[in-house]
Design a protein around this motif. Sequence first.
Motif, PDB file in Angstrom:
ATOM      1  N   GLN A  75     -20.939 -31.485 -31.912  1.00 47.81           N
ATOM      2  CA  GLN A  75     -22.300 -30.959 -31.893  1.00 47.81           C
ATOM      3  C   GLN A  75     -22.440 -29.784 -30.932  1.00 47.81           C
ATOM      4  OE1 GLN A  75     -24.683 -34.385 -30.925  1.00 47.81           O
ATOM      5  NE2 GLN A  75     -24.555 -35.234 -32.994  1.00 47.81           N
ATOM      6  N   GLY A  76     -21.339 -29.404 -30.289  1.00 48.60           N
ATOM      7  CA  GLY A  76     -21.354 -28.225 -29.439  1.00 48.60           C
ATOM      8  C   GLY A  76     -21.672 -28.464 -27.988  1.00 48.60           C
ATOM      9  N   TYR A  77     -21.714 -29.741 -27.570  1.00 47.25           N
ATOM     10  CA  TYR A  77     -22.024 -30.030 -26.171  1.00 47.25           C
ATOM     11  C   TYR A  77     -20.753 -29.953 -25.325  1.00 47.25           C
ATOM     12  CZ  TYR A  77     -26.580 -31.795 -27.639  1.00 47.25           C
ATOM     13  OH  TYR A  77     -27.842 -31.917 -28.159  1.00 47.25           O
ATOM     14  N   PRO A  78     -20.848 -29.368 -24.127  1.00 45.54           N
ATOM     15  CA  PRO A  78     -19.675 -29.362 -23.246  1.00 45.54           C
ATOM     16  C   PRO A  78     -19.470 -30.746 -22.643  1.00 45.54           C
ATOM     17  CG  PRO A  78     -21.567 -28.396 -22.120  1.00 45.54           C
ATOM     18  CD  PRO A  78     -22.009 -28.677 -23.538  1.00 45.54           C
ATOM     19  N   ILE A  79     -18.233 -31.206 -22.624  1.00 48.15           N
ATOM     20  CA  ILE A  79     -17.944 -32.521 -22.065  1.00 48.15           C
ATOM     21  C   ILE A  79     -17.529 -32.338 -20.610  1.00 48.15           C
ATOM     22  CG2 ILE A  79     -16.600 -34.642 -22.296  1.00 48.15           C
ATOM     23  CD1 ILE A  79     -18.553 -34.141 -24.550  1.00 48.15           C
ATOM     24  N   ASN A  80     -18.524 -32.310 -19.728  1.00 51.41           N
ATOM     25  CA  ASN A  80     -18.235 -32.228 -18.308  1.00 51.41           C
ATOM     26  C   ASN A  80     -18.284 -33.633 -17.711  1.00 51.41           C
ATOM     27  OD1 ASN A  80     -21.018 -32.841 -18.066  1.00 51.41           O
ATOM     28  ND2 ASN A  80     -21.537 -30.668 -18.017  1.00 51.41           N
ATOM     29  N   GLU A  81     -18.078 -33.716 -16.411  1.00 50.01           N
ATOM     30  CA  GLU A  81     -17.995 -35.037 -15.798  1.00 50.01           C
ATOM     31  C   GLU A  81     -19.333 -35.773 -15.806  1.00 50.01           C
ATOM     32  OE1 GLU A  81     -15.332 -36.634 -15.078  1.00 50.01           O
ATOM     33  OE2 GLU A  81     -14.150 -34.911 -15.691  1.00 50.01           O
ATOM     34  N   MET A  82     -20.427 -35.038 -15.640  1.00 52.17           N
ATOM     35  CA  MET A  82     -21.727 -35.694 -15.697  1.00 52.17           C
ATOM     36  C   MET A  82     -21.979 -36.274 -17.092  1.00 52.17           C
ATOM     37  SD  MET A  82     -25.508 -34.241 -14.693  1.00 52.17           S
ATOM     38  CE  MET A  82     -25.062 -34.179 -12.958  1.00 52.17           C
ATOM     39  N   MET A  83     -21.622 -35.497 -18.117  1.00 50.47           N
ATOM     40  CA  MET A  83     -21.766 -35.988 -19.486  1.00 50.47           C
ATOM     41  C   MET A  83     -20.866 -37.204 -19.703  1.00 50.47           C
ATOM     42  SD  MET A  83     -23.294 -35.304 -22.436  1.00 50.47           S
ATOM     43  CE  MET A  83     -23.613 -33.548 -22.608  1.00 50.47           C
ATOM     44  N   ARG A  84     -19.648 -37.130 -19.171  1.00 52.64           N
ATOM     45  CA  ARG A  84     -18.716 -38.239 -19.361  1.00 52.64           C
ATOM     46  C   ARG A  84     -19.222 -39.512 -18.687  1.00 52.64           C
ATOM     47  NH1 ARG A  84     -14.439 -35.464 -18.545  1.00 52.64           N
ATOM     48  NH2 ARG A  84     -13.899 -35.238 -20.752  1.00 52.64           N
ATOM     49  N   GLN A  85     -19.826 -39.373 -17.520  1.00 50.92           N
ATOM     50  CA  GLN A  85     -20.373 -40.544 -16.837  1.00 50.92           C
ATOM     51  C   GLN A  85     -21.528 -41.142 -17.633  1.00 50.92           C
ATOM     52  OE1 GLN A  85     -20.589 -40.357 -12.599  1.00 50.92           O
ATOM     53  NE2 GLN A  85     -22.471 -41.527 -12.493  1.00 50.92           N
ATOM     54  N   ASN A  86     -22.375 -40.284 -18.199  1.00 47.73           N
ATOM     55  CA  ASN A  86     -23.475 -40.777 -19.037  1.00 47.73           C
ATOM     56  C   ASN A  86     -22.939 -41.517 -20.263  1.00 47.73           C
ATOM     57  OD1 ASN A  86     -25.415 -39.748 -17.330  1.00 47.73           O
ATOM     58  ND2 ASN A  86     -25.596 -37.814 -18.429  1.00 47.73           N
ATOM     59  N   ILE A  87     -21.867 -40.967 -20.851  1.00 47.62           N
ATOM     60  CA  ILE A  87     -21.270 -41.612 -22.022  1.00 47.62           C
ATOM     61  C   ILE A  87     -20.739 -42.989 -21.651  1.00 47.62           C
ATOM     62  CG2 ILE A  87     -19.388 -41.484 -23.700  1.00 47.62           C
ATOM     63  CD1 ILE A  87     -19.612 -38.435 -23.526  1.00 47.62           C
ATOM     64  N   GLN A  88     -20.081 -43.069 -20.489  1.00 50.96           N
ATOM     65  CA  GLN A  88     -19.535 -44.353 -20.059  1.00 50.96           C
ATOM     66  C   GLN A  88     -20.637 -45.399 -19.917  1.00 50.96           C
ATOM     67  OE1 GLN A  88     -17.969 -46.031 -15.974  1.00 50.96           O
ATOM     68  NE2 GLN A  88     -16.508 -44.537 -16.752  1.00 50.96           N
ATOM     69  N   GLU A  89     -21.765 -45.002 -19.320  1.00 52.60           N
ATOM     70  CA  GLU A  89     -22.871 -45.948 -19.167  1.00 52.60           C
ATOM     71  C   GLU A  89     -23.455 -46.344 -20.515  1.00 52.60           C
ATOM     72  OE1 GLU A  89     -23.966 -47.561 -16.414  1.00 52.60           O
ATOM     73  OE2 GLU A  89     -22.112 -46.716 -15.642  1.00 52.60           O
ATOM     74  N   GLN A  90     -23.555 -45.379 -21.430  1.00 50.75           N
ATOM     75  CA  GLN A  90     -24.080 -45.687 -22.758  1.00 50.75           C
ATOM     76  C   GLN A  90     -23.194 -46.697 -23.468  1.00 50.75           C
ATOM     77  OE1 GLN A  90     -24.566 -42.026 -24.939  1.00 50.75           O
ATOM     78  NE2 GLN A  90     -26.702 -41.872 -24.358  1.00 50.75           N
TER      79      GLN A  90
END
Length: 703
Positions: A75-90
């Motif tokens: 979807q074009g989103y950059p996978i940075n560490e903040m995004m990765r942490q949010n994904i882990q919680e999800q």
Amino acid sequence: MSIIQNIRDKAAWLVFIIIALSLLGFLLMDSVSGARGRGIFGGNQTSLGSVNGQEIDYVEFQKRLQLQENQLQQQGYPINEMMRQNIQEQVWNQFIEENVLENEFKKLGLAVSGQELNDILFGDNPPADFRQQFTNENGQYDANKAKQAVDALKKQKNDPMSKNFTEQYLPALANFRLREKYTALLANTYYIPKWMAEKTTAENSQIAAIKFVAVPYNTISDSLPEVKVTDEDITAYISKRKEEFKQEASRSISYISFSAAPTAEDTAAVRTNLENLREEFRNAGDAAQFLTRNNSDVPYFDGYVLKSRLQVPNADTIRDLPDGAVYGPYLDGGNYVVAKMLGKRSLPDSVKCRHILISTQTNTDSVAKARIDSIVGAIRGGASFASMAAQFSEDPGSKDNGGEYDFGSQQMGNLAKEFADFIFYGSTGEKKIVKTDFGYHYIEVLNQKGFEQAYKVAYLSRPILASQQTENTASGAANQFAGESRNAKSFDENANKKNLTKLIAQEIKANDIMIPGLGSSRQLVRWVNEASIGEVSEPFNIEDKYIVAVLTEINKEGLMSPAKARALVEFQVRNQKKAEVIKKKIGTANTLDAVAAATQQSVLNADSVRFSSPFIPNVGQEPKVIGAAFNKAYQSAVSAPIAGNGAVFVLKTESVSAVSDGGLNADEQRKMMMQQMRQSAGFRAVDALRKAANVKDERAKVL
């Protein structure tokens, strides 16, 4: 694998991985590095924890993380560490909710049949991704086309996409439907009796006129001994509101940052290096080979880019370059770049084509060539292209659709080069046999639209990186500081002596991947959660800096400490104490004039106080005062002092009346109330189940 399958894998139509994770993410409503302590990497622990005794497996968890990352990247989103942490919680929350809901589904006997799944996929209300991909030229969902594509995918038993479809996507659809059924059952249990709706409507129409005296809290000095807020006061306050002041286990640090970012000298060195290569780049006959030989950070793209899509710094200047000319070095983000114009031509923005593929993966080259030649001969002799595609093409994605495809110019990089070159650089009506790594294609260009000037540009790019000297300087300073600062006291003393800025990071949790302001910092987080108060770390290299930290605070799970809660509640507690001071001033005064005289305030009026609103005109939000305004006892006598949000109030109600403002009648009010309750049914139920679940979180030991 056909050329079209290659397109699917890299970019477009049925990215079932994406869809599956979209549905799994929806169930929430509201990649982690390392393998510490797992299997062959560190021990025998493969569990990240458990929910109601059911373990959450590391491998399955990581698979979900990767799928979710794939979704966001597509979807074009950059996978940075903040995004990765949010994904882990999800993903963690998904496992919890799936566990608690699965038990509820079983208790209620809820299930989803194969026919139901077919109805979801191919019925009147398909998933959004299906509808988007299989919408025909008339804007209607083509269920037959979708079914053909799914049937073709299912036949490819060992294909990763087929496995993802059957093992991830379809179960996600089933879970989604089960959630709908469960929510519907709960929603239908809510009921609002007519008398309650009528009462609510009648109360909401009430309006009162009041007289009152307001004694603002700011009229009492904060320096008075009797309004001083102690830790005991804070503890008493939060103990009565435990749910509001619950906290997770966390830790806090102070740290010194030693920059290892590129210096001006490092930046100049990169620019000089490119300047020295500029002429050699201009004279190079093979740009692709030159970029590879010189380790360009931007790989060579052997294709043309439309003018409207050439979105790089200095694009206008680059477009005006003659063939063979170079421009730069110029800055592009964190890189220096030299651009070379290789060519210009007119290019369509979109192409409609059709093809027949004879694969060289299932046939020998000679057999495939002979078959495609025979097919071409038959078509030239009058045979239908569509019927030949349906009978002989080995591309399952298009054989039942006459071999037709639509491509945009942005998809050129996802197509086999020979295929893309012919359909975009050829002419409408042109037909040709084209060989790719997938086999022999007989291709016809049916239509080309949106012609625009396009450019082929090669980019020699070098990142601006810190030199070894810069790295050594930062590392040396960090190690020296850490060596001299082995406890909190010496840490502070050395920071002051060296005039170093001491920064703070609070509420670091065991499963955090990054620390705000520092970026990816999992190793530092691990140290934080193993250290003792006052312990000083060795230097951690985090992105372009070295960090030396000291552990300053440990917050255990449970009720906040008075020190931590003070900033949140001191104001309210002080106002409570001020309210007592004000009440003493009021004393036994039993008229508004007497209260005004005792407190040196005025008697005020408010003639439009509404029961349905928490606001008093020209006063603010005061729900306690609103409630008192409609108390019948205060129509004949003044109220007792009321400690409000901004002042202590004494009031007397002059009148209460009903005013229709054209709002909802009782029946409409009842429908609205029931609708609101039913809409929140799913969330409220899952939230309650989550809170009641026995969740054991051991991610910090493994990830």
